[in-house]
Design a protein around this motif. Structure first.
Motif, PDB file in Angstrom:
ATOM      1  N   ASP A 189       0.828  -1.205   0.000  1.00  0.00           N
ATOM      2  CA  ASP A 189       0.000   0.000   0.000  1.00  0.00           C
ATOM      3  C   ASP A 189       0.866   1.259   0.000  1.00  0.00           C
ATOM      4  O   ASP A 189       0.533   2.266   0.635  1.00  0.00           O
ATOM      5  CB  ASP A 189      -0.965   0.024   1.193  1.00  0.00           C
ATOM      6  N   CYS A 190       1.982   1.201  -0.715  1.00  0.00           N
ATOM      7  CA  CYS A 190       2.807   2.398  -0.874  1.00  0.00           C
ATOM      8  C   CYS A 190       2.205   3.265  -1.974  1.00  0.00           C
ATOM      9  O   CYS A 190       1.489   2.774  -2.851  1.00  0.00           O
ATOM     10  CB  CYS A 190       4.251   2.027  -1.206  1.00  0.00           C
ATOM     11  N   ASP A 191       2.508   4.538  -1.930  1.00  0.00           N
ATOM     12  CA  ASP A 191       1.974   5.468  -2.924  1.00  0.00           C
ATOM     13  C   ASP A 191       2.916   5.623  -4.109  1.00  0.00           C
ATOM     14  O   ASP A 191       2.473   5.804  -5.247  1.00  0.00           O
ATOM     15  CB  ASP A 191       1.720   6.821  -2.262  1.00  0.00           C
ATOM     16  N   PHE A 192       4.213   5.549  -3.838  1.00  0.00           N
ATOM     17  CA  PHE A 192       5.240   5.587  -4.876  1.00  0.00           C
ATOM     18  C   PHE A 192       6.307   4.552  -4.536  1.00  0.00           C
ATOM     19  O   PHE A 192       6.602   4.330  -3.353  1.00  0.00           O
ATOM     20  CB  PHE A 192       5.896   6.967  -4.974  1.00  0.00           C
ATOM     21  N   LEU A 193       6.905   3.968  -5.565  1.00  0.00           N
ATOM     22  CA  LEU A 193       7.990   3.006  -5.351  1.00  0.00           C
ATOM     23  C   LEU A 193       8.930   3.107  -6.547  1.00  0.00           C
ATOM     24  O   LEU A 193       8.489   3.145  -7.700  1.00  0.00           O
ATOM     25  CB  LEU A 193       7.437   1.597  -5.206  1.00  0.00           C
ATOM     26  N   ALA A 194      10.241   3.156  -6.258  1.00  0.00           N
ATOM     27  CA  ALA A 194      11.243   3.350  -7.304  1.00  0.00           C
ATOM     28  C   ALA A 194      12.293   2.248  -7.247  1.00  0.00           C
ATOM     29  O   ALA A 194      12.682   1.808  -6.159  1.00  0.00           O
ATOM     30  CB  ALA A 194      11.909   4.710  -7.140  1.00  0.00           C
ATOM     31  N   PHE A 195      12.752   1.810  -8.427  1.00  0.00           N
ATOM     32  CA  PHE A 195      13.867   0.869  -8.481  1.00  0.00           C
ATOM     33  C   PHE A 195      14.590   0.975  -9.808  1.00  0.00           C
ATOM     34  O   PHE A 195      14.089   1.590 -10.759  1.00  0.00           O
ATOM     35  CB  PHE A 195      13.410  -0.573  -8.200  1.00  0.00           C
ATOM     36  N   SER A 196      15.788   0.375  -9.873  1.00  0.00           N
ATOM     37  CA  SER A 196      16.655   0.454 -11.051  1.00  0.00           C
ATOM     38  C   SER A 196      16.836  -0.917 -11.684  1.00  0.00           C
ATOM     39  O   SER A 196      16.901  -1.930 -10.980  1.00  0.00           O
ATOM     40  CB  SER A 196      18.030   1.012 -10.665  1.00  0.00           C
ATOM     41  N   GLY A 197      16.980  -0.925 -13.007  1.00  0.00           N
ATOM     42  CA  GLY A 197      17.160  -2.179 -13.724  1.00  0.00           C
ATOM     43  C   GLY A 197      18.527  -2.805 -13.527  1.00  0.00           C
ATOM     44  O   GLY A 197      18.660  -4.027 -13.489  1.00  0.00           O
ATOM     45  N   HIS A 198      19.569  -1.986 -13.405  1.00  0.00           N
ATOM     46  CA  HIS A 198      20.931  -2.527 -13.432  1.00  0.00           C
ATOM     47  C   HIS A 198      21.290  -3.329 -12.187  1.00  0.00           C
ATOM     48  O   HIS A 198      22.266  -4.081 -12.204  1.00  0.00           O
ATOM     49  CB  HIS A 198      21.952  -1.396 -13.637  1.00  0.00           C
ATOM     50  N   LYS A 199      20.528  -3.204 -11.119  1.00  0.00           N
ATOM     51  CA  LYS A 199      20.789  -3.991  -9.918  1.00  0.00           C
ATOM     52  C   LYS A 199      20.064  -5.335  -9.943  1.00  0.00           C
ATOM     53  O   LYS A 199      20.237  -6.151  -9.040  1.00  0.00           O
ATOM     54  CB  LYS A 199      20.394  -3.204  -8.665  1.00  0.00           C
ATOM     55  N   MET A 200      19.226  -5.568 -10.962  1.00  0.00           N
ATOM     56  CA  MET A 200      18.420  -6.787 -11.027  1.00  0.00           C
ATOM     57  C   MET A 200      18.609  -7.494 -12.371  1.00  0.00           C
ATOM     58  O   MET A 200      17.660  -7.942 -12.996  1.00  0.00           O
ATOM     59  CB  MET A 200      16.949  -6.466 -10.783  1.00  0.00           C
TER      60      MET A 200
END
Length: 409
Positions: free
Chosen positions: A214-225
């Motif tokens: 139930d977060c309002d915003f969530l950020a992540f990067s491709g290069h770590k996955m």
């Protein structure tokens, strides 16, 4: 499929460094890329390279299908309800800055509060510092426990009815701490604040369900996955994104442009100005396919075993200090340490001579380094291609490092 079998999919790992087989223990900085991702990007450039959305020719349609197909893979990967909630950007940093600049400047004012933690990456500190300076808001920090965790009691004591934004990393890139995001989000919402999540260190390793969090915003990067560099994702609840203004203007994101007024495309494209990161998105989609085939739960379990093994193994080394939650606690595959009085850069240099890649420095977390009462540390971080033998190599080389500097001094 075990880690030894998975290694064959990563061409870069099949090499020697300084005369030793490479042991790569720096995946928290960037992960290595499997052949599936490399081939997906190569195939796009060889067979389908064209700009997206703008043309009706075959290559344009093919590129658009691949690009938007990757968006849907991301949607399913984090269990978002709509592709409208998935924005492709350059990375976690860009995504957090977008939230601060667009949502923050429109919804935060003088006397309001922004709440973060001491363990945040600089990318989740500086945008909020700047927003506080611009708006006159107060930036507050949730206290930390001695073991590098945060308590919900401290969250409740810090978040108030004046708080407008709570922004917390899901997994610490230094301590390996896994934060209780769903519980923090509940407290934020009870006080009328929005919940922003830095998931850069979580998305590669832990199952993420944005609806359960139930977060309002969530950020992540491709290069770590296992994906390419230069591609990242901002998830935002559709209602919030609809009410936000773009901060980057130009081609792709417009609906109508007049001499003095313009209107924007609908979600998600209004936040993707200019030619988008097409190859990066396709590579990220291939990385998600790869991770799904292995299973995020299996990856998380593997790393938990490795972290526990590493904590036990490194704890046997005299004068070695480990930071963060102890063995047996819920923590990610990161072990950060210092070896006596030896500078972390010297430790990393000696380990590199043994073919072992670790990170040394402040890890873009200087406030956390101050909290730990050090200026820098060494960090070993694990991923799906690491084994217990890699940790044995690390431990043996650390003992050699200790002996070497004992003789020098």
């Amino acid at each position: 499929m075990n880690a030894k079998e998975l290694k064959k999919y990563f061409p870069i790992l099949d090499q020697e460094v300084n005369g030793h087989p490479l042991v790569y223990l720096d995946s928290a900085a960037t992960s290595q890329k499997p052949v599936q991702v490399i081939e997906a990007i190569n195939s796009y450039y060889r067979t389908s390279n064209a700009n997206v959305h703008r043309g009706v020719h075959t290559l344009g349609n093919r590129a658009t299908d691949l690009y938007e197909g990757a968006r849907d893979k991301v949607r399913r990967f984090i269990n978002s309800g709509s592709t409208k909630e998935i924005i492709f950007l350059r990375g976690t940093t860009t995504a957090l800055n977008l939230v601060a600049e667009s949502y923050g400047r429109a919804n935060v004012g003088e006397g309001d509060e922004i709440v973060i933690t001491y363990m945040e990456h600089h990318s989740n500190i500086i945008p909020w510092q700047q927003l506080a300076k611009y708006t006159g808001a107060t930036l507050k920090y949730i206290p930390m426990q001695e073991d590098g965790t945060i308590s919900l009691e401290d969250v409740r004591a810090t978040v108030t009815s004046n708080t407008k934004i709570v922004s917390v990393m899901m997994v610490s890139n230094v301590l390996g701490t896994i934060n209780p995001i769903a519980d923090i989000a509940k407290i934020a919402h009870e006080n009328g604040a929005v919940m922003v999540v830095d998931a850069a260190q979580a998305a590669p390793h832990i199952q993420i369900d944005v609806q359960k969090l139930d977060c309002d915003f969530l950020a992540f990067s491709g290069h770590k996955m296992c994906g390419p560099t230069g591609i990242g994702v901002l998830y935002g609840k559709e209602q919030l994104l609809n009410n936000m203004e773009p901060i980057e203007f130009g081609g792709e994101m417009i609906d109508f442009v007049g001499l003095y007024e313009s209107t924007w495309k609908e979600l998600p494209w209004k936040f993707e100005g200019g030619t988008p990161i097409i190859a990066g998105a396709i590579g990220l989609g291939a990385a998600i396919d790869f991770l799904n085939e292995i299973g995020i739960d299996a990856i998380e379990q593997h790393e938990h075993i490795l972290a526990s093994y590493a904590l036990d193994k490194l704890s046997e080394i005299p004068d070695l200090t480990i930071f963060g939650p102890k063995s047996g606690q819920d923590r990610a595959g990161v072990v950060t340490f210092n070896l006596g009085d030896v500078h972390p850069h010297d430790v990393a240099t000696v380990l590199d001579a043994e073919g072992i890649a670790v990170r040394a420095g402040h890890h873009c977390a200087q406030p956390l380094m101050k909290w730990c009462e050090v200026s820098s540390t060494a960090r070993a971080s694990f991923y799906l291609y690491n084994t217990e033998e890699d940790i044995d190599r690390l431990a043996a080389s650390l003992l050699k490092t200790k002996e070497y500097f004992s003789d020098v001094f």
